[in-house]
Design a protein around this motif. Structure first.
Motif, PDB file in Angstrom:
ATOM      1  N   ASP A 146     -70.397  -6.228  71.253  1.00 36.94           N
ATOM      2  CA  ASP A 146     -70.658  -7.289  70.273  1.00 36.94           C
ATOM      3  C   ASP A 146     -72.007  -7.954  70.525  1.00 36.94           C
ATOM      4  OD1 ASP A 146     -68.220  -6.810  69.025  1.00 36.94           O
ATOM      5  OD2 ASP A 146     -67.166  -8.334  70.203  1.00 36.94           O
ATOM      6  N   ARG A 147     -72.321  -8.180  71.790  1.00 38.92           N
ATOM      7  CA  ARG A 147     -73.612  -8.782  72.123  1.00 38.92           C
ATOM      8  C   ARG A 147     -74.756  -7.841  71.749  1.00 38.92           C
ATOM      9  NH1 ARG A 147     -73.032 -10.040  78.160  1.00 38.92           N
ATOM     10  NH2 ARG A 147     -75.244 -10.561  77.960  1.00 38.92           N
ATOM     11  N   ALA A 148     -74.619  -6.551  72.072  1.00 40.76           N
ATOM     12  CA  ALA A 148     -75.654  -5.574  71.709  1.00 40.76           C
ATOM     13  C   ALA A 148     -75.848  -5.542  70.199  1.00 40.76           C
ATOM     14  CB  ALA A 148     -75.298  -4.186  72.241  1.00 40.76           C
ATOM     15  N   SER A 149     -74.763  -5.569  69.475  1.00 38.03           N
ATOM     16  CA  SER A 149     -74.833  -5.572  68.013  1.00 38.03           C
ATOM     17  C   SER A 149     -75.576  -6.804  67.501  1.00 38.03           C
ATOM     18  CB  SER A 149     -73.416  -5.524  67.439  1.00 38.03           C
ATOM     19  OG  SER A 149     -73.454  -5.488  66.048  1.00 38.03           O
ATOM     20  N   GLY A 150     -75.299  -7.946  68.075  1.00 37.46           N
ATOM     21  CA  GLY A 150     -75.989  -9.182  67.675  1.00 37.46           C
ATOM     22  C   GLY A 150     -77.478  -9.121  67.942  1.00 37.46           C
ATOM     23  N   TYR A 151     -77.863  -8.615  69.109  1.00 40.14           N
ATOM     24  CA  TYR A 151     -79.293  -8.490  69.422  1.00 40.14           C
ATOM     25  C   TYR A 151     -79.968  -7.493  68.479  1.00 40.14           C
ATOM     26  CZ  TYR A 151     -78.013 -10.877  73.777  1.00 40.14           C
ATOM     27  OH  TYR A 151     -77.533 -11.766  74.698  1.00 40.14           O
ATOM     28  N   CYS A 152     -79.282  -6.405  68.183  1.00 43.87           N
ATOM     29  CA  CYS A 152     -79.855  -5.419  67.252  1.00 43.87           C
ATOM     30  C   CYS A 152     -80.016  -6.017  65.857  1.00 43.87           C
ATOM     31  CB  CYS A 152     -78.995  -4.155  67.209  1.00 43.87           C
ATOM     32  SG  CYS A 152     -79.099  -3.152  68.710  1.00 43.87           S
TER      33      CYS A 152
ATOM     34  N   ARG B 158     -92.792 -17.991  65.858  1.00 43.13           N
ATOM     35  CA  ARG B 158     -91.330 -18.083  65.847  1.00 43.13           C
ATOM     36  C   ARG B 158     -90.694 -16.695  65.858  1.00 43.13           C
ATOM     37  NH1 ARG B 158     -87.660 -17.453  62.086  1.00 43.13           N
ATOM     38  NH2 ARG B 158     -89.151 -17.353  60.380  1.00 43.13           N
ATOM     39  N   LEU B 159     -91.240 -15.786  65.061  1.00 42.94           N
ATOM     40  CA  LEU B 159     -90.693 -14.423  64.999  1.00 42.94           C
ATOM     41  C   LEU B 159     -90.959 -13.648  66.290  1.00 42.94           C
ATOM     42  CD1 LEU B 159     -91.495 -13.459  61.305  1.00 42.94           C
ATOM     43  CD2 LEU B 159     -89.238 -13.926  62.311  1.00 42.94           C
ATOM     44  N   ARG B 160     -92.131 -13.853  66.895  1.00 37.92           N
ATOM     45  CA  ARG B 160     -92.430 -13.209  68.180  1.00 37.92           C
ATOM     46  C   ARG B 160     -91.417 -13.632  69.236  1.00 37.92           C
ATOM     47  NH1 ARG B 160     -97.698 -14.487  67.070  1.00 37.92           N
ATOM     48  NH2 ARG B 160     -98.940 -12.675  66.562  1.00 37.92           N
ATOM     49  N   LYS B 161     -91.164 -14.934  69.277  1.00 38.82           N
ATOM     50  CA  LYS B 161     -90.211 -15.460  70.260  1.00 38.82           C
ATOM     51  C   LYS B 161     -88.810 -14.907  70.000  1.00 38.82           C
ATOM     52  CE  LYS B 161     -88.400 -19.607  72.349  1.00 38.82           C
ATOM     53  NZ  LYS B 161     -88.445 -21.014  72.528  1.00 38.82           N
ATOM     54  N   LYS B 162     -88.417 -14.864  68.751  1.00 40.09           N
ATOM     55  CA  LYS B 162     -87.105 -14.341  68.367  1.00 40.09           C
ATOM     56  C   LYS B 162     -86.977 -12.868  68.776  1.00 40.09           C
ATOM     57  CE  LYS B 162     -84.236 -14.362  64.189  1.00 40.09           C
ATOM     58  NZ  LYS B 162     -84.213 -14.653  62.756  1.00 40.09           N
ATOM     59  N   LEU B 163     -88.025 -12.086  68.521  1.00 33.99           N
ATOM     60  CA  LEU B 163     -88.032 -10.672  68.880  1.00 33.99           C
ATOM     61  C   LEU B 163     -88.012 -10.495  70.395  1.00 33.99           C
ATOM     62  CD1 LEU B 163     -88.291  -7.683  67.985  1.00 33.99           C
ATOM     63  CD2 LEU B 163     -90.786  -8.005  68.113  1.00 33.99           C
ATOM     64  N   LYS B 164     -88.851 -11.252  71.087  1.00 39.40           N
ATOM     65  CA  LYS B 164     -88.916 -11.133  72.550  1.00 39.40           C
ATOM     66  C   LYS B 164     -87.590 -11.504  73.187  1.00 39.40           C
ATOM     67  CE  LYS B 164     -91.529 -12.692  76.497  1.00 39.40           C
ATOM     68  NZ  LYS B 164     -91.639 -12.438  77.581  1.00 39.40           N
ATOM     69  N   THR B 165     -86.957 -12.544  72.695  1.00 36.79           N
ATOM     70  CA  THR B 165     -85.660 -12.957  73.236  1.00 36.79           C
ATOM     71  C   THR B 165     -84.617 -11.870  73.003  1.00 36.79           C
ATOM     72  OG1 THR B 165     -86.170 -15.294  72.910  1.00 36.79           O
ATOM     73  CG2 THR B 165     -83.835 -14.709  73.121  1.00 36.79           C
ATOM     74  N   ALA B 166     -84.544 -11.340  71.792  1.00 44.59           N
ATOM     75  CA  ALA B 166     -83.541 -10.318  71.473  1.00 44.59           C
ATOM     76  C   ALA B 166     -83.764  -9.044  72.282  1.00 44.59           C
ATOM     77  CB  ALA B 166     -83.560 -10.008  69.983  1.00 44.59           C
ATOM     78  N   THR B 167     -85.005  -8.577  72.362  1.00 46.27           N
ATOM     79  CA  THR B 167     -85.262  -7.339  73.115  1.00 46.27           C
ATOM     80  C   THR B 167     -85.049  -7.541  74.608  1.00 46.27           C
ATOM     81  OG1 THR B 167     -87.641  -7.790  73.136  1.00 46.27           O
ATOM     82  CG2 THR B 167     -86.819  -6.302  71.412  1.00 46.27           C
ATOM     83  N   SER B 168     -85.431  -8.691  75.108  1.00 44.92           N
ATOM     84  CA  SER B 168     -85.249  -8.976  76.531  1.00 44.92           C
ATOM     85  C   SER B 168     -83.773  -9.100  76.889  1.00 44.92           C
ATOM     86  CB  SER B 168     -85.998 -10.258  76.891  1.00 44.92           C
ATOM     87  OG  SER B 168     -85.835 -10.555  78.255  1.00 44.92           O
ATOM     88  N   GLU B 169     -83.026  -9.830  76.073  1.00 48.68           N
ATOM     89  CA  GLU B 169     -81.590  -9.991  76.330  1.00 48.68           C
ATOM     90  C   GLU B 169     -80.853  -8.661  76.202  1.00 48.68           C
ATOM     91  OE1 GLU B 169     -79.841 -12.685  77.419  1.00 48.68           O
ATOM     92  OE2 GLU B 169     -81.759 -13.709  77.647  1.00 48.68           O
ATOM     93  N   LEU B 170     -81.226  -7.861  75.210  1.00 54.37           N
ATOM     94  CA  LEU B 170     -80.605  -6.541  75.045  1.00 54.37           C
ATOM     95  C   LEU B 170     -80.938  -5.649  76.238  1.00 54.37           C
ATOM     96  CD1 LEU B 170     -78.933  -4.562  73.380  1.00 54.37           C
ATOM     97  CD2 LEU B 170     -81.007  -4.035  72.047  1.00 54.37           C
ATOM     98  N   ALA B 171     -82.181  -5.675  76.676  1.00 55.92           N
ATOM     99  CA  ALA B 171     -82.578  -4.881  77.843  1.00 55.92           C
ATOM    100  C   ALA B 171     -81.793  -5.306  79.082  1.00 55.92           C
ATOM    101  CB  ALA B 171     -84.077  -5.028  78.093  1.00 55.92           C
ATOM    102  N   ASN B 172     -81.655  -6.605  79.297  1.00 53.73           N
ATOM    103  CA  ASN B 172     -80.908  -7.101  80.453  1.00 53.73           C
ATOM    104  C   ASN B 172     -79.431  -6.713  80.375  1.00 53.73           C
ATOM    105  OD1 ASN B 172     -83.230  -8.266  81.492  1.00 53.73           O
ATOM    106  ND2 ASN B 172     -82.783 -10.279  80.652  1.00 53.73           N
ATOM    107  N   LEU B 173     -78.869  -6.828  79.188  1.00 54.38           N
ATOM    108  CA  LEU B 173     -77.480  -6.440  78.983  1.00 54.38           C
ATOM    109  C   LEU B 173     -77.273  -4.966  79.325  1.00 54.38           C
ATOM    110  CD1 LEU B 173     -74.591  -7.045  77.470  1.00 54.38           C
ATOM    111  CD2 LEU B 173     -75.715  -5.790  75.654  1.00 54.38           C
TER     112      LEU B 173
END
Length: 166
Positions: free
Chosen positions: A147-153, A91-106
């Protein structure tokens, strides 16, 4: 920076001359990019001081590659020690991968918009109703980048804390 972008966006809307709308609009894109970039840079610097000096265009690559390795390694250690279940680690791996991937795309998208705004003056701002666009980027979307970057961080901080790294 976001507050500066917000003001520039307002000024772009009230200008009567199209070249002034263009200048304020592209400057707003620039400030919105930097707001997201600075939030991300601060987060990166909290983990490795040299990451704070990562070139802008390289940050998405860093987020998708080596950035997560220490966290994943700690999850594996926690699992071996019985401090974390397989499902919790997953669950944590998925959460981390989603946040880093979304932040990278942003950041990749925001950087592209900023480059167009700064270095491609022949690509002018278009205005349809209340929407200001630069190529296919919309200024009202750009206003949410920080705001999105802050949320991912915050998600990344949370995962790191959950595995015992912070």
């Amino acid at each position: 920076m976001k507050i500066v972008g917000d003001q520039l966006e307002k000024w772009a809307h009230i200008q009567s001359e199209s070249h002034k709308k263009d200048l304020f609009g592209r400057s707003a894109f620039n400030r919105y990019y930097y707001a997201a970039f600075l939030i991300t840079r601060e987060m990166l610097g909290n983990y490795k001081s040299e990451w704070k000096r990562t070139p802008h265009a390289e940050i998405p690559k860093l987020l998708k590659s080596s950035f997560s390795k220490p966290v994943i390694n700690q999850m594996n250690i926690n699992q071996k020690k019985g401090l974390m279940t397989t499902s919790e680690a997953s669950r944590l791996r998925k959460k981390l991968k989603t946040a880093t991937s979304e932040l990278a795309n942003l950041l990749k998208e925001a950087y592209d918009a900023r480059v167009i705004a700064d270095y491609d003056p022949e690509t002018t701002i278009t205005i349809e109703g209340n929407n200001i666009s630069l190529k296919f980027y919309k200024l009202n979307s750009a206003s949410s980048w920080a705001d999105r970057a802050s949320g991912y961080c915050k998600t990344i901080y949370s995962v790191r804390r959950d595995v015992g790294l912070d």
